[in-house]
Design an enzyme around this catalytic site. Structure first.
Site, short mmCIF file in Angstrom:
data_model
loop_
_atom_site.label_atom_id
_atom_site.label_comp_id
_atom_site.label_asym_id
_atom_site.label_seq_id
_atom_site.Cartn_x
_atom_site.Cartn_y
_atom_site.Cartn_z
N GLU A 14 -49.92 -50.63 -23.44
CA GLU A 14 -51.23 -50.27 -23.97
C GLU A 14 -52.17 -51.47 -23.84
OE1 GLU A 14 -53.47 -48.37 -24.49
OE2 GLU A 14 -53.42 -47.35 -26.41
N ASP A 15 -53.46 -51.22 -23.73
CA ASP A 15 -54.42 -52.31 -23.61
C ASP A 15 -54.65 -53.01 -24.95
OD1 ASP A 15 -55.67 -50.09 -24.69
OD2 ASP A 15 -57.46 -50.19 -23.43
N ASP A 64 -56.10 -51.08 -32.09
CA ASP A 64 -57.23 -51.31 -32.98
C ASP A 64 -56.89 -50.72 -34.35
OD1 ASP A 64 -59.88 -51.82 -33.83
OD2 ASP A 64 -60.64 -49.99 -32.97
N PHE A 77 -65.54 -56.12 -30.95
CA PHE A 77 -65.41 -55.31 -29.75
C PHE A 77 -65.35 -56.21 -28.52
CE2 PHE A 77 -66.59 -52.16 -26.57
CZ PHE A 77 -65.81 -51.10 -26.98
N ARG A 112 -64.83 -52.46 -17.01
CA ARG A 112 -63.38 -52.47 -16.81
C ARG A 112 -63.00 -53.45 -15.71
NH1 ARG A 112 -61.12 -48.16 -19.72
NH2 ARG A 112 -62.33 -46.25 -19.78
#
Ligand code: IMP
Length: 177
Positions: A99-100, A103, A152, A165
């Site tokens: 997973e990136d 959060d 963020f 991206r």
């Protein structure tokens, strides 16, 4: 805010990313040597991290892709939707989920439950980034690249409204109001 006009500053450099990815790759190599392992890319955000990570795993692996979506702009909707499912059964296989970023933890919690329900031999979770202050659902990860503050970030696969991206590093946004 125009998604294409954000002021960005480097938060995690290409060098820092590659060093950490080599370390995680080496741990996964040792862990899965001579085992039947499938490494799953969670789309879309982890595709660049995943591509770099699998090339640092020096044992036989197969690749799968699993698409989920839960974000709208800069906030999680709290509702996870499958946008692309795995192409084959995973029962009895060792699974590594890549997973990136974790959060609120809602997506990873959903992914873990969904994959566990398919009876893998084992499930290992990897996230490049984790925001511990943002967690809303308890979410224990096996391997984390970097813990970051609750801000963020974009780049290296992570987007804002579909953009950024393709940045080769992780950036913080300077001019969110
Ligand atoms: P969670 O379900 O709240 O843990 O959110 C996980 C997903 O939200 C990630 O896979 C990302 O796609 C997205 N996300 C969370 N934080 C960020 C961020 O700082 N930048 C870009 N995307 C993010």
């Amino acid at each position: 805010m125009n998604a294409k006009n954000l002021q960005l500053s480097t938060y995690i450099s290409e060098e820092q990313l590659q060093k950490k990815i080599s370390e995680i790759g080496s741990i996964l190599t040792d862990k899965f040597m001579n085992k039947k392992v499938t490494v799953v890319c969670i789309l879309k955000g982890s595709f660049i991290f995943y591509s770099d990570l699998i090339r640092k795993i020096n044992t036989d692996i197969t690749c799968e892709f699993f698409g989920v979506s839960s974000y709208s702009g800069m906030t999680s909707t709290g509702e996870v939707k499958i946008t692309l499912d795995l192409t084959s059964p995973i029962s009895g296989q060792h699974i590594v989920l890549v997973e990136d970023i974790v959060d609120t933890g809602v997506t990873m919690d959903y992914l873990k439950k969904t994959i566990e329900a398919r009876n893998p031999a084992s499930l290992t979770t990897v996230a490049l980034l984790e925001k511990p202050e943002a967690l809303k659902v308890p979410c224990k990860l096996d391997h984390v690249g970097f813990q970051i503050t609750n801000e963020f970030v974009v780049g290296y696969g992570l987007d804002y409204q579909g953009y950024y991206r393709n940045l080769p590093y992780i950036a913080q946004v300077q001019n969110f109001q």
